[in-house]
Write an enzyme that holds these catalytic residues in place. Structure first.
Site, mmCIF file in Angstrom:
data_model
loop_
_atom_site.group_PDB
_atom_site.id
_atom_site.type_symbol
_atom_site.label_atom_id
_atom_site.label_comp_id
_atom_site.label_asym_id
_atom_site.label_seq_id
_atom_site.Cartn_x
_atom_site.Cartn_y
_atom_site.Cartn_z
ATOM 1 N N TYR A 103 -44.834 -47.018 -15.826
ATOM 2 C CA TYR A 103 -46.152 -46.383 -15.940
ATOM 3 C C TYR A 103 -46.433 -45.871 -17.346
ATOM 4 O O TYR A 103 -47.570 -45.607 -17.706
ATOM 5 C CB TYR A 103 -46.296 -45.210 -14.955
ATOM 6 N N LYS A 115 -32.807 -50.889 -8.758
ATOM 7 C CA LYS A 115 -32.892 -52.347 -8.575
ATOM 8 C C LYS A 115 -31.944 -52.940 -9.613
ATOM 9 O O LYS A 115 -32.303 -53.797 -10.426
ATOM 10 C CB LYS A 115 -34.348 -52.800 -8.756
ATOM 11 N N ASP A 162 -35.343 -52.314 -2.252
ATOM 12 C CA ASP A 162 -35.830 -53.090 -1.107
ATOM 13 C C ASP A 162 -35.111 -52.650 0.168
ATOM 14 O O ASP A 162 -35.720 -52.477 1.232
ATOM 15 C CB ASP A 162 -35.708 -54.606 -1.345
ATOM 16 N N ASP A 217 -42.997 -43.602 -6.284
ATOM 17 C CA ASP A 217 -44.407 -43.615 -5.885
ATOM 18 C C ASP A 217 -44.545 -44.326 -4.530
ATOM 19 O O ASP A 217 -45.153 -43.820 -3.583
ATOM 20 C CB ASP A 217 -45.179 -44.384 -6.982
ATOM 21 N N ASP A 266 -44.840 -42.558 -0.425
ATOM 22 C CA ASP A 266 -45.969 -42.835 0.477
ATOM 23 C C ASP A 266 -45.454 -43.393 1.801
ATOM 24 O O ASP A 266 -45.963 -43.067 2.875
ATOM 25 C CB ASP A 266 -46.935 -43.857 -0.146
#
Ligand code: NAD
Length: 356
Positions: A135, A190, A222, A246, A250
């Site tokens: 980001y 990851k 994942d 992020d 959620d």
């Protein structure tokens, strides 16, 4: 205690006003000042994070933030879009540690999309790094075609990047938080594919040696996304990067019944913080008086605890929220048969009454 109040866009003003009502009912010496942010600030002052709003946030002891964003600003240049305001506040104020607790209240077990036995008693803490990763990486942009066949950009790119100090400090935050809980940290990465996250994994492992009393395990993102819906109670503290955090937070919000229940705190190195619900500005329901204000009210409780040193007041708010849920009061997002449907304002009033 100076609080900067930044309501923002969409449902932001509707939910922030309820949290302010709850704070005022505590009768503590707060000085609250409001300023525009996001699309509202762009419309009024031509920039999503005007200098006057940033100064108010910098001078305050804590910031209560609603949400920013509206589809009508989607065609603006990226640096003028409402979402740049929250990214700018995080960067300017050094708010690198984002705490997102996901707690499933017993009364809302049936509002979760998962089976009750999977979520009953759920209490996990996601710690998301907030000022690094893709980001904020440079370079970013689009490459324009030169052969004349493509009038527009041919490709776009954002750079994923983390520095050693950025990973070290968020790892310390996670291990210290775990010490106050069940002493387990899962670092989500990851590392199998991304160099950035192999580096993340190595440094988190290095820092863990200073916390021999805390158990550390590593999980690929994942798999973590899958485990969160398969067996969420296996987790206690999850620490991860900006983008994975992020998305996973959620996902975790739905375990609790609704994203409208999830508060968050974004802290700097001295525990000054910005407090906001984990959700966005929900333009689809703005102005209808049906938004759930509890995530924002619970964020105000986190503000009292982390930045203003008012633990008793924080607990008063949290107990009042438990009490209104026990009374069966529900905004539409958490409504189920046999409960009472209330509006945003009625929910705020009920929390104030329960505090009394
Ligand atoms: P969103 O979180 O705003 O909404 C997702 C869904 O959840 C919607 O159906 C919405 O109605 C519902 N919802 C959200 N909060 C709720 C509440 N308190 N009560 C009841 N229902 C609620 O996400 P989105 O739709 O992807 O994004 C909308 C805008 O918000 C976009 O412009 C996005 O960029 C912005 N956004 C801002 C922030 C922030 O300000 N920190 C965070 C996320 C998204």
């Amino acid at each position: 205690m100076k609080i900067a109040v930044l309501p923002g866009d969409g449902i932001g003003p509707e939910i922030v006003v309820e949290a302010v009502k709850v704070l005022r009912a505590l009768n503590l010496p707060f000085e609250m000042e409001t300023a525009p942010v996001g699309g509202a600030a762009y419309a009024a002052l031509g920039h999503p994070l005007p200098a006057s709003t940033l100064k108010l946030a910098q001078d305050a002891d804590a910031i209560l933030f609603g949400a920013v964003g509206d589809w009508k600003y989607d065609t603006l240049d990226r640096h003028l879009r409402p979402e740049q305001a929250i990214l700018g506040l995080r960067k300017h104020l050094g708010l690198f540690a984002n705490f997102r607790p996901a707690i499933c209240y017993p009364e809302l077990v049936s509002a979760s999309s998962l089976k009750p036995e999977l979520v009953a008693g759920l209490d996990i803490l996601i710690i998301r790094e907030l000022t690094g990763d893709i980001y904020f990486g440079q370079p970013r942009g689009r490459r324009i075609a030169t052969d004349g066949h493509f009038p527009d950009a041919e490709e776009a790119f954002d750079t994923m990047r983390y520095s050693r100090p950025e990973i070290e400090r968020i790892a310390h935050v996670a291990f210290q938080a775990a010490r106050k809980r069940s002493k387990r940290v899962t670092s989500v990465d990851k590392a199998n594919v991304l160099e950035t996250f192999q580096f993340w994994k190595d440094i988190v492992t290095e820092v863990s040696q200073q916390y021999p009393d805390v158990a550390l395990d590593h999980m690929y993102v994942d798999n973590a996304a899958m485990q969160l819906v398969k067996a969420p109670k296996k987790f206690d503290v999850i620490v991860t990067g900006n983008m994975f955090g992020d998305i996973l937070s959620d996902e975790a919000s739905m375990l609790t019944g609704s994203i409208g229940m999830l508060p968050s705190a974004s802290l700097d190195a001295n525990n000054k913080g910005l407090y906001e619900p984990s959700h966005g500005s929900a333009p689809d329901i703005a102005g209808q008086g049906i938004a759930n204000p509890l995530a924002t009210i619970l964020s105000a409780a986190m503000m009292l605890r982390f930045s203003l040193n008012q633990e008793a007041a924080a607990q008063r708010i949290e107990n009042a929220v438990k009490s209104v849920l026990a009374q069966g009061l529900r905004t539409p997002d958490i409504y189920s048969d046999g409960t009472t449907r209330v509006s945003t304002i009625e929910m705020g009033n009920a929390v104030v009454n329960a505090m009394r």
